[in-house]
Structures are given as C-alpha cells and as structure tokens.
Design a protein around this motif. Structure first.
Motif: not given
Length: 292
Positions: A172-173, A200-203, A229-230
């Motif tokens: 996870p990023k 969080e829903m997108a992993g 990631v921004i």
C-alpha cells in the motif's frame, strides 16, 4: 436554527408538513404531490437527482453542483456554505434538498421563516452512507423504489471497486491529499474526511492518519508523513498547481513523492462527493496508484 434532518423528517413533503406544523396552504399543490420545484444544494445531491431521472424537478442548484454538465445550465444560487437569502428566495423553491453543512445559519433562519421545506440529506464516507444518501433523496422526491434500486447498484459498485483495489495493493502506498497549496502553504486531509476515506477505499494509506479533519500543515508534518503519492483535486485558476510547482515547495521536495514525481489529480466532485460515481472514483484512484 433547528433544521430537520432527513431522518427527523418523515421521508416526504407531506410528512414534513405534518412534523413541522406547516399548513399545506403554504405550499403549492404540486409540492404536496411530490412534484415540488426543487433547489438542490450540494453536488452529490444534484447528481443523485439526475441519476434518479428526476432532473425535471430541479429549478436551481448551488455552485458545487457541476455534474452532470447539463446541471450547469440551471440558475446558480451560490456556494452552499455561503448562501444568501436573496439568492435562494429569488428562484422561489417549493423544496430545498441539501447536503450537510449548508449555511450560514443566518440564511437558514430566513428560509425557516419563509416556511420553505428544507431537507438535509445525511452524509458519510462509505458505501452504506452513499446508499443512505440516495435513499434519502429518493424518499424526498417520492421515488423510493427507484432510489432503492440505485442505492443497491451504487453500493455494490463501491464494494467491488474497493475489494479489487485492496487486492491490487500488495504494498500500500502512502497518499497525501492536498486540499490547497496557495502561497506555498499546504492544507491536507486527515482522519474523518472524504479524502482519507477514498484513499483507504482505493487501497492506499492516508499519510495524515492521526490528524483530524482538514488542517494546515507545517513542513515538519509533511516530511514526517513521507507520502509516496500526492493526491489533489484537478482545479483551475488560483487553486491550480503543477507538479513542478508542488515539488519545488520545501515541504514536499524531500518526500518520496517528489523523488518519483508522483502526483494524481482527479475531478473534485467525483473524488470527494460520495455520490453515484463513488465506485468509479475508487477504481480510477486505484488504477492511478497501482496500475493493472
């Protein structure tokens, strides 16, 4: 002002009248039949009205209601948190459907005195909350069966997209949502925000976990967050920021995201509206984070 939430209201204009003690004579006959001329306040509410095929009832919208594109042809009464009584009353609504957070209180007090039914649609940042929002709008517009069907479809889309995203996120990023970077001052989204929830829903992992709400960030806080990631809303004008401008800021220049130039921009209403397109937003963000 004591605004009636949707749940305190009895799911229809007629029930609103009964609970609120407002005489039916205060509303046109079409309003009592559920065909009220409706003002939609909040982008997700407007999207839901269109998704239910009830756009013919809309006579106006607020500034945040930008999707679908045809909604922008409706009269605009202003930003939902800075409404003026004159702007709202100028369109002469029989019913106001609003997301949580509309204001200011002074305007809402004037609308209460004007005896305009004002239904606040519940918010929230998960599949159940989106489904509840859809059902609330459907009940208010007297199309509960269509709303139930849409709510089930949208909820399933969100859960499927989220499950697929979790499966794709082997590592996870850490994602930092930047709400604003005006003047080089960063404001980010922490816990109990739509930004944190969609990440969080997108992993992903919200890099500001432990920070409550949307907060201005010090350089030290951004460095400690160490985002990979921004994530930002895709904006224009004064709020726009290029990758070069962002990663030149001292707070971001030393982050892992700067090393790889990892910047994701998405449509703000789609990303944070938690309306009918939430499943698509989760899938789009997960694709940008992990590919596949």
């Amino acid at each position: 002002m004591k605004r009636r939430s949707f749940h305190a209201l009895a799911l229809s204009t007629a029930a609103y009248l009964a609970l609120g003690g407002l005489g039916a004579a205060l509303l046109p006959a079409e309003a009592a039949r559920g065909e009220a001329d409706t003002l939609a306040i909040g982008g997700s509410v407007t999207e839901i009205v269109y998704a239910l095929g009830q756009e013919h009832r809309l006579l106006a919208r607020d500034t945040t209601s930008t999707y679908p594109p045809e909604a922008e042809a409706l009269p605009d009464v202003g930003y939902m948190r800075a409404l003026s009584p004159e702007g709202v009353l100028s369109v002469n609504p029989d019913l106001i459907l609003s997301e949580e957070g509309a204001g200011p209180p002074e305007t809402l007090e004037v609308l209460e005195e004007a005896a305009i039914p004002f239904i606040t649609v519940p918010g929230g940042f998960d599949a159940d909350a989106v489904a509840a929002k859809i059902r609330a709008v459907g009940e208010a517009l007297d199309v509960p069966e269509a709303a139930s069907t849409l709510a089930e479809e949208v909820s399933a889309e969100i859960e499927t997209a989220s499950a697929e995203a979790q499966a794709a996120a082997d590592t996870p990023k850490r994602v930092l949502f930047v709400l604003s970077a005006q003047g080089g001052r960063l404001m980010g989204g922490g816990d109990n925000t739509g930004a944190g929830a969609i990440i969080e829903m997108a992993g992903g992992v919200n890099a500001l976990a432990g920070v409550e709400g949307y907060k201005p960030l010090s350089d030290e806080a951004v460095t400690a967050a160490a985002p990979d990631v921004i994530l930002m809303m895709d904006r224009e004008g004064d709020h726009a920021a290029s990758a070069e401008e962002l990663f030149a800021l001292p707070a971001l220049a030393v982050t892992p995201a700067a090393e790889t130039g990892a910047l994701i921009k998405m449509d703000g209403l789609k990303l944070l509206g938690f309306g009918p397109r939430t499943g698509a937003a989760v899938a789009e963000l997960a694709q940008a984070l992990y590919g596949g």
